[in-house]
Each structure stands twice: as structure tokens, then as C-alpha cells.
Write a protein that holds these residues in place. Structure first.
Motif, mmCIF file in Angstrom:
data_model
loop_
_atom_site.group_PDB
_atom_site.id
_atom_site.type_symbol
_atom_site.label_atom_id
_atom_site.label_comp_id
_atom_site.label_asym_id
_atom_site.label_seq_id
_atom_site.Cartn_x
_atom_site.Cartn_y
_atom_site.Cartn_z
ATOM 1 N N ALA A 75 6.973 4.035 -4.272
ATOM 2 C CA ALA A 75 7.951 3.719 -3.229
ATOM 3 C C ALA A 75 8.939 2.671 -3.719
ATOM 4 C CB ALA A 75 7.234 3.239 -1.972
ATOM 5 N N ASN A 76 8.415 1.654 -4.380
ATOM 6 C CA ASN A 76 9.284 0.604 -4.892
ATOM 7 C C ASN A 76 10.273 1.158 -5.919
ATOM 8 O OD1 ASN A 76 9.894 -2.383 -5.187
ATOM 9 N ND2 ASN A 76 9.331 -1.871 -7.291
ATOM 10 N N GLU A 77 9.803 2.051 -6.760
ATOM 11 C CA GLU A 77 10.678 2.674 -7.756
ATOM 12 C C GLU A 77 11.795 3.473 -7.096
ATOM 13 O OE1 GLU A 77 7.960 4.982 -10.036
ATOM 14 O OE2 GLU A 77 7.238 3.275 -11.231
ATOM 15 N N LEU A 78 11.501 4.038 -5.926
ATOM 16 C CA LEU A 78 12.480 4.844 -5.204
ATOM 17 C C LEU A 78 13.358 4.016 -4.273
ATOM 18 C CD1 LEU A 78 10.212 7.893 -4.256
ATOM 19 C CD2 LEU A 78 12.007 7.841 -6.003
ATOM 20 N N GLY A 79 13.103 2.712 -4.220
ATOM 21 C CA GLY A 79 13.901 1.848 -3.368
ATOM 22 C C GLY A 79 13.477 1.841 -1.914
ATOM 23 N N ILE A 80 12.209 2.185 -1.670
ATOM 24 C CA ILE A 80 11.669 2.211 -0.307
ATOM 25 C C ILE A 80 10.729 1.022 -0.129
ATOM 26 C CG2 ILE A 80 10.358 3.547 1.382
ATOM 27 C CD1 ILE A 80 10.990 6.040 -0.239
ATOM 28 N N GLY A 81 10.844 0.319 1.009
ATOM 29 C CA GLY A 81 9.942 -0.778 1.297
ATOM 30 C C GLY A 81 8.551 -0.273 1.661
ATOM 31 N N VAL A 82 7.558 -1.141 1.494
ATOM 32 C CA VAL A 82 6.157 -0.748 1.707
ATOM 33 C C VAL A 82 5.520 -1.581 2.817
ATOM 34 C CG1 VAL A 82 3.879 -0.501 0.647
ATOM 35 C CG2 VAL A 82 5.946 -0.094 -0.733
ATOM 36 N N ASN A 83 5.107 -0.895 3.872
ATOM 37 C CA ASN A 83 4.292 -1.478 4.936
ATOM 38 C C ASN A 83 2.913 -0.824 4.892
ATOM 39 O OD1 ASN A 83 6.649 -2.791 5.711
ATOM 40 N ND2 ASN A 83 7.048 -1.434 7.444
ATOM 41 N N ALA A 84 1.971 -1.364 5.650
ATOM 42 C CA ALA A 84 0.637 -0.758 5.713
ATOM 43 C C ALA A 84 -0.021 -1.114 7.032
ATOM 44 C CB ALA A 84 -0.234 -1.230 4.545
ATOM 45 N N GLY A 85 -0.918 -0.239 7.483
ATOM 46 C CA GLY A 85 -1.639 -0.546 8.700
ATOM 47 C C GLY A 85 -2.669 0.496 9.075
ATOM 48 N N HIS A 86 -3.623 0.094 9.844
ATOM 49 C CA HIS A 86 -4.716 0.859 10.441
ATOM 50 C C HIS A 86 -6.049 0.449 9.817
ATOM 51 C CE1 HIS A 86 -5.521 4.086 13.384
ATOM 52 N NE2 HIS A 86 -6.674 4.110 12.765
ATOM 53 N N ASP A 87 -6.853 -0.230 10.617
ATOM 54 C CA ASP A 87 -8.190 -0.700 10.243
ATOM 55 C C ASP A 87 -8.197 -1.771 9.165
ATOM 56 O OD1 ASP A 87 -9.231 0.917 12.169
ATOM 57 O OD2 ASP A 87 -10.148 2.369 10.824
ATOM 58 N N LEU A 88 -7.058 -2.382 8.902
ATOM 59 C CA LEU A 88 -7.068 -3.578 8.066
ATOM 60 C C LEU A 88 -7.669 -4.714 8.889
ATOM 61 C CD1 LEU A 88 -3.545 -3.285 6.402
ATOM 62 C CD2 LEU A 88 -5.771 -2.759 5.379
ATOM 63 N N SER A 89 -8.400 -5.599 8.197
ATOM 64 C CA SER A 89 -9.145 -6.639 8.899
ATOM 65 C C SER A 89 -9.271 -7.870 8.006
ATOM 66 C CB SER A 89 -10.549 -6.128 9.249
ATOM 67 O OG SER A 89 -11.313 -5.960 8.061
ATOM 68 N N LEU A 90 -9.865 -8.928 8.545
ATOM 69 C CA LEU A 90 -10.110 -10.114 7.735
ATOM 70 C C LEU A 90 -11.041 -9.825 6.564
ATOM 71 C CD1 LEU A 90 -10.496 -12.902 10.464
ATOM 72 C CD2 LEU A 90 -8.593 -12.605 8.858
ATOM 73 N N ASP A 91 -11.880 -8.825 6.697
ATOM 74 C CA ASP A 91 -12.816 -8.488 5.623
ATOM 75 C C ASP A 91 -12.131 -7.837 4.431
ATOM 76 O OD1 ASP A 91 -15.017 -9.448 7.010
ATOM 77 O OD2 ASP A 91 -15.426 -7.512 7.960
ATOM 78 N N ASN A 92 -11.073 -7.062 4.675
ATOM 79 C CA ASN A 92 -10.498 -6.282 3.575
ATOM 80 C C ASN A 92 -9.052 -6.619 3.224
ATOM 81 O OD1 ASN A 92 -8.840 -4.867 5.496
ATOM 82 N ND2 ASN A 92 -10.498 -3.403 5.873
ATOM 83 N N ILE A 93 -8.394 -7.452 4.043
ATOM 84 C CA ILE A 93 -6.957 -7.659 3.847
ATOM 85 C C ILE A 93 -6.627 -8.366 2.542
ATOM 86 C CG2 ILE A 93 -6.858 -9.841 5.129
ATOM 87 C CD1 ILE A 93 -4.203 -7.039 5.089
ATOM 88 N N LYS A 94 -7.445 -9.323 2.120
ATOM 89 C CA LYS A 94 -7.155 -10.041 0.876
ATOM 90 C C LYS A 94 -7.212 -9.091 -0.317
ATOM 91 C CE LYS A 94 -8.460 -14.046 -1.900
ATOM 92 N NZ LYS A 94 -9.366 -15.236 -2.012
ATOM 93 N N PHE A 95 -8.233 -8.253 -0.371
ATOM 94 C CA PHE A 95 -8.359 -7.293 -1.475
ATOM 95 C C PHE A 95 -7.183 -6.321 -1.463
ATOM 96 C CE2 PHE A 95 -9.741 -3.246 -3.255
ATOM 97 C CZ PHE A 95 -10.280 -3.642 -4.480
#
Length: 238
Positions: free
Chosen positions: A180-200
Motif C-alpha cells: 500500500a505504501n509503495e502505491l501511495g495508499i495510507g494504511v489503517n487497521a482494525g477489528h479485534d486489536l487489543s492491549l494484548d496484541n497491539i504492540k506486536f
């Protein structure tokens, strides 16, 4: 790069609606999470209005002074609402009417013409557009052809595999973010992210501009409090 945190307040509306009154008040919670440091507020109104209502979307317009992200399937009612409110960002999600929660990304190849038409209308109104996608490389190529400004990586499968100890599940997300970055598109993310997994996730997915987190954050806040929970996410996203 600091990844921005957008707090999805749908679950606050779910709790409010359970008693039929106006407590907790979603407008006040939106004010609070911003005061606690969140970079934005996300809502995802659905046609049956079982949590966030369309009126809530209008009520929040003057309250969200950071970034206002409205998610949903671009049916006519949704499109008309977004054009009237003009949030910072609209995230297109292919929800079926009876979906409990989002459960798949767009097929950006199959639905290219439809998405391109909707996105062009939003962009004419200076609304940043994002498409909810599965972590599949050709879907990123397809997103580029629709004219979208960003993608939102659907992270449920990552969260599931991470819980099982399969950290290699991050590979496809990292590859898609890089593409996405190579194509000039920004990157968001979401769904079931939590304090347990967000840092990784943050450490292993490059170019991550924003995460939208609701269910886990509100559930964690039951034990930790809303302010400390938001602050902990912000610390992990640095």
C-alpha cells in the motif's frame, strides 16, 4: 511514526440503548476520549441502528474536534448522511444488513466500479476515503484502482492467530502495508486489536497510520477505567 488511535464508541451506544435512555451519553464519551488523548472518534452506524444511531452521527459532528471517522456500507442513506456531515474520513465496509459485526473486507476487484463511483463522490466533498480489506496483495492493487486514499486492514484473523501463538500470521499484513505504501495508499487497521496484541502489530506492520479500536478497548476499560485504557493504547502505539 506515531500511529493514531481512533476510539470506536459503538459499544457505548449499545449500553445506552439497553435501557432506552441516554446514559451513558455518546457525545460526552466522545469528548472524554479526546480529552484523554485519542486522536479520533469512530462510529459505525448500521441500518437497524442497534447501537450508534444516525442522529448520533449528526450530534457528534460539532463535538469531534480531532478526526471523525464514519464506517459503514455505502447504501444511499449512509452516503447521504456522510455527505451531509462531511467527516474527516469515511471507511467503506461491506456489511450485510444482518451482520453482527464486520466479517470480511471488500473484493476491490469485483466491486471496483461501484467503489470508484462512491469514492469519487466523497473525494469531491473533501472527505478522506478508506476501504476495509482483507490482507491479500491483489486487493491492495484493486484498492488503488478505486481511487481510495487509504485501506483499513481487517485484523480479526491476526488477532485470532496471535492468541493461538501463531505470530507468523502477521506476515500478510506487513506485506500488504508495504505494498500500500509503495502505491501511495495510507494504511489503517482494525477489528479485534487489543492491549494484548497491539504492540506486536504496531512493531511488525510498517507505515501504520491509524488503528480503530472499540470492542476490546471498552471491555478493557470496565476493569482499568476509560482514561487509563486510552492512555495505555497511546503508549503502546508510539
Amino acid at each position: 511514526m506515531m500511529t493514531k488511535l481512533s476510539v470506536n464508541i459503538n459499544k457505548i451506544a449499545t449500553l445506552r440503548n439497553a435501557r432506552g435512555g441516554d446514559y451513558p451519553n455518546v457525545v460526552q464519551v466522545a469528548k472524554d476520549v479526546q480529552a484523554f488523548g485519542a486522536h479520533g472518534v469512530t462510529i459505525h452506524p448500521r441500518p437497524d441502528e442497534r447501537h450508534i444511531r444516525y442522529q448520533d452521527a449528526y450530534d457528534l459532528k460539532s463535538v469531534v474536534t480531532t478526526e471523525y471517522n464514519i464506517e459503514g456500507n455505502p447504501i444511499k442513506k449512509f452516503v447521504d448522511m456522510v455527505l451531509a456531515i462531511k467527516p474527516t474520513q469515511v471507511t467503506l465496509v461491506p456489511d450485510s444488513v444482518d451482520a453482527i459485526t464486520s466479517n470480511a473486507g471488500w473484493d476491490t476487484i469485483k466491486h471496483k466500479d461501484f467503489l470508484a463511483e462512491v469514492i469519487s463522490e466523497f473525494k469531491r466533498n473533501n472527505i478522506r476515503t478508506s476501504i476495509f480489506v482483507d490482507p491479500i496483495l491483489n486487493q491492495i492493487d484493486g484498492a488503488k484502482k478505486t481511487g481510495a486514499d487509504r485501506i483499513e486492514l481487517y485484523t480479526e484473523e491476526f488477532a485470532k492467530q496471535y492468541t493461538l501463538g501463531n505470530i507468523k500470521a502477521i506476515t500478510s499484513y506487513a506485506a500488504c502495508a508495504k505494498k500500500a505504501n509503495e502505491l501511495g495508499i495510507g494504511v489503517n487497521a482494525g477489528h479485534d486489536l487489543s492491549l494484548d496484541n497491539i504492540k506486536f502489530f504496531k512493531q511488525n506492520v510498517p507505515h501504520l497510520a491509524e488503528v480503530s479500536i472499540g470492542h476490546a478497548l471498552i471491555a478493557e476499560a470496565i476493569y482499568k477505567g476509560l482514561k487509563p485504557t486510552v492512555e495505555e493504547y497511546l503508549k503502546l502505539l508510539k
